[in-house]
Design a protein around this motif. Structure first.
Motif, PDB file in Angstrom:
ATOM      1  N   GLY A 171       0.825  -1.195   0.000  1.00 17.07           N
ATOM      2  CA  GLY A 171       0.000   0.000   0.000  1.00 17.07           C
ATOM      3  C   GLY A 171       0.860   1.245   0.000  1.00 17.07           C
ATOM      4  N   PRO A 172       0.357   2.352  -0.557  1.00 11.55           N
ATOM      5  CA  PRO A 172       1.149   3.582  -0.614  1.00 11.55           C
ATOM      6  C   PRO A 172       1.510   4.087   0.777  1.00 11.55           C
ATOM      7  N   ILE A 173       2.688   4.676   0.881  1.00 13.44           N
ATOM      8  CA  ILE A 173       3.077   5.329   2.139  1.00 13.44           C
ATOM      9  C   ILE A 173       2.027   6.379   2.497  1.00 13.44           C
ATOM     10  N   PHE A 174       1.676   6.421   3.749  1.00 10.76           N
ATOM     11  CA  PHE A 174       0.668   7.288   4.366  1.00 10.76           C
ATOM     12  C   PHE A 174      -0.747   6.716   4.252  1.00 10.76           C
ATOM     13  N   LYS A 175      -0.917   5.651   3.431  1.00 13.14           N
ATOM     14  CA  LYS A 175      -2.255   5.075   3.299  1.00 13.14           C
ATOM     15  C   LYS A 175      -2.300   3.621   3.752  1.00 13.14           C
ATOM     16  N   ASN A 176      -1.134   2.980   3.927  1.00 12.43           N
ATOM     17  CA  ASN A 176      -1.158   1.595   4.392  1.00 12.43           C
ATOM     18  C   ASN A 176      -1.246   1.554   5.916  1.00 12.43           C
ATOM     19  N   GLY A 236      -3.369  14.678  -3.667  1.00 14.48           N
ATOM     20  CA  GLY A 236      -4.745  14.262  -3.817  1.00 14.48           C
ATOM     21  C   GLY A 236      -4.971  13.519  -5.116  1.00 14.48           C
ATOM     22  N   ALA A 237      -6.057  12.767  -5.139  1.00 13.25           N
ATOM     23  CA  ALA A 237      -6.363  11.925  -6.289  1.00 13.25           C
ATOM     24  C   ALA A 237      -6.982  12.735  -7.421  1.00 13.25           C
ATOM     25  N   VAL A 238      -6.555  12.407  -8.633  1.00 14.98           N
ATOM     26  CA  VAL A 238      -7.163  12.982  -9.831  1.00 14.98           C
ATOM     27  C   VAL A 238      -6.817  12.082 -11.001  1.00 14.98           C
ATOM     28  N   ALA A 239      -7.789  11.861 -11.877  1.00 13.80           N
ATOM     29  CA  ALA A 239      -7.566  11.011 -13.041  1.00 13.80           C
ATOM     30  C   ALA A 239      -6.819  11.782 -14.119  1.00 13.80           C
ATOM     31  N   ARG A 471      -7.083  12.626   5.367  1.00 10.91           N
ATOM     32  CA  ARG A 471      -7.999  11.525   5.653  1.00 10.91           C
ATOM     33  C   ARG A 471      -9.416  12.007   5.932  1.00 10.91           C
ATOM     34  N   ASP A 472      -9.549  13.243   6.366  1.00 13.20           N
ATOM     35  CA  ASP A 472     -10.864  13.749   6.759  1.00 13.20           C
ATOM     36  C   ASP A 472     -11.832  13.783   5.579  1.00 13.20           C
ATOM     37  N   VAL A 473     -13.048  13.363   5.826  1.00 10.61           N
ATOM     38  CA  VAL A 473     -14.109  13.422   4.815  1.00 10.61           C
ATOM     39  C   VAL A 473     -14.827  14.757   4.972  1.00 10.61           C
ATOM     40  N   GLU A 474     -14.866  15.527   3.889  1.00 13.12           N
ATOM     41  CA  GLU A 474     -15.479  16.852   3.936  1.00 13.12           C
ATOM     42  C   GLU A 474     -16.751  16.873   3.096  1.00 13.12           C
ATOM     43  N   ASP A 475     -17.574  17.892   3.337  1.00 18.81           N
ATOM     44  CA  ASP A 475     -18.853  17.982   2.628  1.00 18.81           C
ATOM     45  C   ASP A 475     -18.857  19.018   1.514  1.00 18.81           C
ATOM     46  N   GLY A 476     -17.670  19.533   1.193  1.00 16.90           N
ATOM     47  CA  GLY A 476     -17.595  20.503   0.106  1.00 16.90           C
ATOM     48  C   GLY A 476     -17.944  21.912   0.508  1.00 16.90           C
ATOM     49  N   ASN A 477     -18.222  22.128   1.792  1.00 17.20           N
ATOM     50  CA  ASN A 477     -18.553  23.474   2.268  1.00 17.20           C
ATOM     51  C   ASN A 477     -17.923  23.670   3.637  1.00 17.20           C
ATOM     52  N   LYS A 478     -16.602  23.570   3.680  1.00 15.39           N
ATOM     53  CA  LYS A 478     -15.838  23.625   4.916  1.00 15.39           C
ATOM     54  C   LYS A 478     -16.021  24.963   5.625  1.00 15.39           C
ATOM     55  N   LYS A 479     -16.276  24.890   6.923  1.00  9.65           N
ATOM     56  CA  LYS A 479     -16.447  26.116   7.712  1.00  9.65           C
ATOM     57  C   LYS A 479     -15.104  26.541   8.302  1.00  9.65           C
ATOM     58  N   HIS A 480     -14.139  26.692   7.429  1.00  9.18           N
ATOM     59  CA  HIS A 480     -12.828  27.184   7.833  1.00  9.18           C
ATOM     60  C   HIS A 480     -12.797  28.684   7.619  1.00  9.18           C
ATOM     61  N   TRP A 481     -12.073  29.388   8.477  1.00  8.20           N
ATOM     62  CA  TRP A 481     -12.128  30.848   8.406  1.00  8.20           C
ATOM     63  C   TRP A 481     -11.590  31.388   7.092  1.00  8.20           C
TER      64      TRP A 481
END
Length: 752
Positions: A171-176, A236-239, A471-481
């Motif tokens: 598995g990839p480093i950081f994901k295994n 991050g993942a992208v095709a 690793r965090d799952v986000e909802d596409g509307n992050k309440k970050h400042w």
């Protein structure tokens, strides 16, 4: 210069690091195995202290660092200066470093490297299992020879095979399971992470040495399609593009004028211009530019996260994940096995205006532009841009830029208002600092990463003081400042931006005066009451001007007629404290912010004109020049706030010669402050509980903040109040000798 301290005497406890980032040649940076923290890397001889130069008498490998953490350059000749600029990184931020060398004997070879990788590969597939010590031994051999990893196609292919086998089977480093989210940055340790570090070193070596402009052409067939699976963790993942022949056009600001006035930390740093496109891992893209851009310092950057993570533990992403390609032809091939956003780096003093660049074999990434030459509409954002597949989003104006993960914004509705607020805040910074509203580079460039840039908050280009976990799952509307930025912005970010402005200050104010930016923005840009703006500017809304004055007047130093302590110890009375910059808030309250803006604007004009010194000490010169901007004699106000003239008689003469009169407003303010001095223990306690509601505890230290009040609560009495009033009256008598509290009104009218 590096400063790491804690909030003193008042307010929140925090740590900051402030530094200037240096750029330089690419070096392979690695934490060397020094379990006992020996004085030098194995086989190397010390030859210089930090910042010194040393002339090599033969081809050598050189190292720079301390305490087991080193930066390496291989096969060097001539004179080497041992600093971060030469080596491209600071391996031990905040620690005094040294330089070392080792004669290049020729014992390093691609054959030796290949053999070591064979042993690691055999261990991974179970053919010839190694002990922990044996893995570390082979890893050390790989480290010593890593710069030869792209020496020939066979060795490079073998390196890719090691990485591919590990990523496919473990598995990839950081994901295994062994490295999920990170692992200790302890090379040479026998802690169960030996094989991870071996593969990590090979993988980082491939990236550092194989993905150069020359090798992308030399190994075109080998590199095409090669990607690191760990890229699905970070960036991050992208095709890859469905059609690699699709070509996109991006408009780029290819100008970066000379800075106006006093330089700021990054006003001469080449400007990073986003294209809105992303190179997928495994893709080899092309960037085509006009001929006018070629061979004049422009570069292509693939990947926005340029911060080197060499010295970080735990390791949460690869140390280096971005690649830079000088533009030496109208068409440049680009590759990055991690993938990354595509940026054009515009050199300082370039003057080509807006140019079009064409990008092939890339994918669109979320991009919102509110620049003067490219405006994304709200409809374009909502219907197209926020849905683009690139894993990082760019937001940019002429004044501000940021990158955030796409997972934070794919449901984000209104970047128009967001970026207007950011620009409004940038305008506040420029107004106060006497700078043009649109400067030659972004006033602030912020970015999210897996770690902050330094051991504490700091400046940077980009400024990285905010983190995320891939690793965090986000909802596409992050309440970050970053994305909700309005009147509730984070003051710490502007504290650091204050450092980057490099504006003048009185001695000891470095970590105090920088909070002025937040106070100005709160008050002038969002209409907040000045006292509340002052308190919130360093996260203590209960701290108004009166309370700040009280924090000074109740101290032994004030009672003794001393300046504020600027010893940079736990007794310091200025740094990270409201009373350390309250003098400026007083000037704004009594005479208007425009007087401070005019002062800093004049400093820029003086810098441009190379205005000669006025012959006064730095402190007295600044008091005189601030008085001229305010139109009155500011000496008594600044003296009250703990900054005393060096030569008051000479300064008085210069104040008089400039036609500056004493100020009624200042006189009345000092009388007011005298009237609120606590005259008994109950009044002192009332003041203490305004700052620290509830039970006052011993806190972190008896020298500052709540702990200081804890010590003084049982001790403060009427004698202290009388002494403080006497000290205040001495200041009043010094600067207003013809006046007293009972002076006739017609005499008081002499005040301006």
């Amino acid at each position: 210069m590096i400063t790491q301290i804690n909030q003193l005497h008042l307010g929140k406890s925090t740590s900051h690091l402030t530094c200037f980032l240096l750029s330089g040649v690419m070096a392979f940076v690695l934490l060397f195995n020094q379990a006992a923290f020996a004085q030098s890397p194995t086989g190397y001889t010390k030859c210089a202290n930090e910042g010194e130069s040393f002339t090599l008498h033969a081809k050598s490998h050189v190292a720079y660092g301390a305490n087991g953490y080193y930066v390496y350059l291989f096969n060097q000749t001539g004179t080497i200066t041992f600093n971060a600029e030469t080596f491209g990184s600071d391996p031990v931020f905040g620690t005094y470093k040294s330089g070392y060398y080792k004669i290049a004997t020729g014992n390093e070879s691609a054959t030796v490297l290949s053999a070591a990788m064979d042993k690691i590969r055999g261990h991974l597939n179970g053919i010839a299992t190694l002990t922990a010590a044996q893995i570390n031994e082979q890893t050390a051999i790989i480290q010593a020879n890593i710069y030869l990893i792209a020496d020939n196609a066979a060795v490079l292919a073998k390196a890719f095979d090691v990485v591919s086998y590990y990523e496919t089977n473990k598995g990839p480093i950081f994901k295994n399971s062994a490295t999920n989210g990170g692992f200790p940055n302890s090379p040479g340790a026998t802690d169960g992470f030996e094989e991870v570090r071996a593969v990590f070193m090979v993988q980082q070596g491939i990236f550092d040495y194989a993905y150069t402009p020359e090798n992308i052409s030399k190994y075109q067939t080998l590199l095409d399609g090669k990607k690191f699976l760990t890229s699905t963790w970070f960036p991050g993942a992208v095709a890859t593009p469905a059609n690699p022949n699709t070509t996109y056009t991006a408009k780029i600001n290819a100008s970066m004028p000379k800075d106006l006035g006093k330089p700021t930390a990054f006003s001469q740093t080449p400007a990073r211009r986003p294209t809105g496109y992303y190179l997928a891992p495994g893709s080899v893209g092309t960037v085509t530019v006009p001929a006018s851009v070629v061979n004049i310092g422009f570069k292509i950057l693939v990947g926005a996260h340029t911060m080197d993570k060499t010295g970080r533990s735990p390791v949460r992403r690869f140390f280096r994940v971005t690649k830079t390609f000088p533009i030496t032809s109208t068409t440049t091939r680009i590759a990055n096995p991690f993938g990354g956003g595509i940026y054009i780096v515009t050199p300082y003093e370039a003057n080509l205006g807006i140019v079009d660049v064409q990008i092939a074999n890339a994918v669109p990434s979320p991009f919102f532009s509110a620049t003067s030459f490219n405006q994304t509409t709200l409809q374009e954002w909502q219907n197209t841009q926020r849905n683009n597949p690139g894993p990082w989003a760019d937001f940019v104006t002429d004044k501000f830029m940021m990158q955030v993960p796409t997972s934070w914004i794919y449901n984000f509705a209104d970047p128009v208002t967001l970026m207007r607020n950011w620009d409004k805040e940038m305008d506040g910074v420029s107004e106060l600092m006497g700078q043009p509203l649109v400067r030659n580079n972004y006033i602030l460039y912020v970015q999210i990463d897996t770690d902050i840039m330094f051991g504490g908050l700091g400046i940077g280009y980009p400024q990285v003081n905010n983190t995320y976990n891939p690793r965090d799952v986000e909802d596409g509307n992050k309440k970050h400042w970053f994305l909700t930025n309005d009147i509730n912005f984070l003051e710490d970010e502007f504290h650091e931006l204050g450092h980057a402005q490099m504006f003048s200050k009185f001695d000891g104010e470095t970590e105090a005066a920088v909070n002025l930016l937040s106070a100005y923005i709160y008050n002038k840009k969002y209409g907040m009451d000045l006292d509340l703006a002052f308190g919130k500017s360093f996260s203590m809304p209960q701290m108004n001007r009166d309370q700040a004055a009280l924090t000074w007047m109740v101290t032994p130093n004030f009672r003794a007629g001393n300046p504020m302590d600027i010893s940079n110890t736990t007794h310091d009375e200025v740094r990270y404290q409201h009373r350390g910059y309250a003098k400026y808030i007083e000037i704004a309250a009594l005479f208007g912010w425009d007087k401070l803006c005019a002062f800093y604007y004049q400093e820029n004009l003086d810098y441009i004109a190379n205005t000669p010194s006025d012959g006064l000490s730095p402190t007295d010169s600044r008091i005189l020049r601030m008085s001229k901007a305010a139109g009155v004699d500011l000496r008594p106000l600044i003296h009250f706030w703990g900054v005393q003239p060096v030569n008051n008689a000479l300064l008085k003469d210069r104040i008089t010669a400039a036609g500056l009169l004493p100020s009624r407003k200042i006189y009345e303010r000092l009388i007011h402050y005298k009237s609120i001095i606590p005259m008994n223990n109950a009044q002192f306690a009332a003041h203490a509980h305004v700052l620290y509601p509830g039970t006052i505890t011993a806190g972190e230290s008896p020298d500052y903040a709540e702990g200081w009040y804890y010590v003084w609560l049982p001790k403060y009495n009427e004698s202290h109040g009388i002494a403080a009033q006497t000290a205040m009256q001495n200041i009043i008598d010094l600067y207003f000798p013809s006046l007293s509290v009972t002076a006739p009104a017609e005499i008081k009218e002499e005040l301006k």
